[in-house]
Design a protein around this motif. Structure first.
Motif, PDB file in Angstrom:
ATOM      1  N   GLU A  65       0.826  -1.206   0.000  1.00  0.00           N
ATOM      2  CA  GLU A  65       0.000   0.000   0.000  1.00  0.00           C
ATOM      3  C   GLU A  65       0.862   1.259   0.000  1.00  0.00           C
ATOM      4  O   GLU A  65       0.510   2.254  -0.639  1.00  0.00           O
ATOM      5  N   GLY A  66       1.997   1.205   0.680  1.00  0.00           N
ATOM      6  CA  GLY A  66       2.937   2.327   0.644  1.00  0.00           C
ATOM      7  C   GLY A  66       3.444   2.572  -0.764  1.00  0.00           C
ATOM      8  O   GLY A  66       3.581   3.721  -1.209  1.00  0.00           O
ATOM      9  N   TRP A  67       3.733   1.500  -1.495  1.00  0.00           N
ATOM     10  CA  TRP A  67       4.162   1.605  -2.895  1.00  0.00           C
ATOM     11  C   TRP A  67       3.093   2.306  -3.740  1.00  0.00           C
ATOM     12  O   TRP A  67       3.397   3.192  -4.529  1.00  0.00           O
ATOM     13  N   THR A  68       1.824   1.930  -3.547  1.00  0.00           N
ATOM     14  CA  THR A  68       0.759   2.506  -4.374  1.00  0.00           C
ATOM     15  C   THR A  68       0.560   3.989  -4.118  1.00  0.00           C
ATOM     16  O   THR A  68      -0.045   4.677  -4.943  1.00  0.00           O
ATOM     17  N   LYS A  69       1.059   4.487  -3.007  1.00  0.00           N
ATOM     18  CA  LYS A  69       0.920   5.914  -2.661  1.00  0.00           C
ATOM     19  C   LYS A  69       2.211   6.686  -2.864  1.00  0.00           C
ATOM     20  O   LYS A  69       2.288   7.869  -2.555  1.00  0.00           O
TER      21      LYS A  69
END
Length: 101
Positions: A65-69
């Motif tokens: 999820e950090g990657w997607t943001k």
């Protein structure tokens, strides 16, 4: 462990083009905390399409999820599909899995 997979349906005869798109793009994944590995997998073909999936392994759901943001995600997807959008039989289908054993 968390696995994120995007399934792509590619027009018959365009498989090499799709593979080249992935070979030539910069994913920026190595810049992201929690990223572990990536593979592009080719599956079955039929008269309508050839199935591919991008397969990324992450330390955790939070890392994915950090990657997607992240800015790395925005850079990696700025020209998603390149100039050959005609080879796709619809948008990719995201499937995510969390390891339970």
């Amino acid at each position: 462990m968390y696995i994120a997979m995007n399934r792509f349906r590619i027009k018959p005869g365009c498989e090499a083009d799709f593979i080249e798109i992935w070979k030539s793009r910069d994913t920026y994944l190595d810049e992201v905390p929690g990223f572990q590995s990536f593979n592009l997998l080719q599956g079955a073909s039929n008269e309508e399409f050839t199935l591919f999936t991008s397969h990324s392994v992450w330390e955790s759901k939070a890392a994915f999820e950090g990657w997607t943001k992240s800015e790395a995600f925005r850079k990696a997807h700025a020209n998603a599909g390149g100039t050959r959008k005609d080879i796709y039989m619809g948008p990719p289908q995201l499937e995510c899995f969390e390891a339970v054993i």
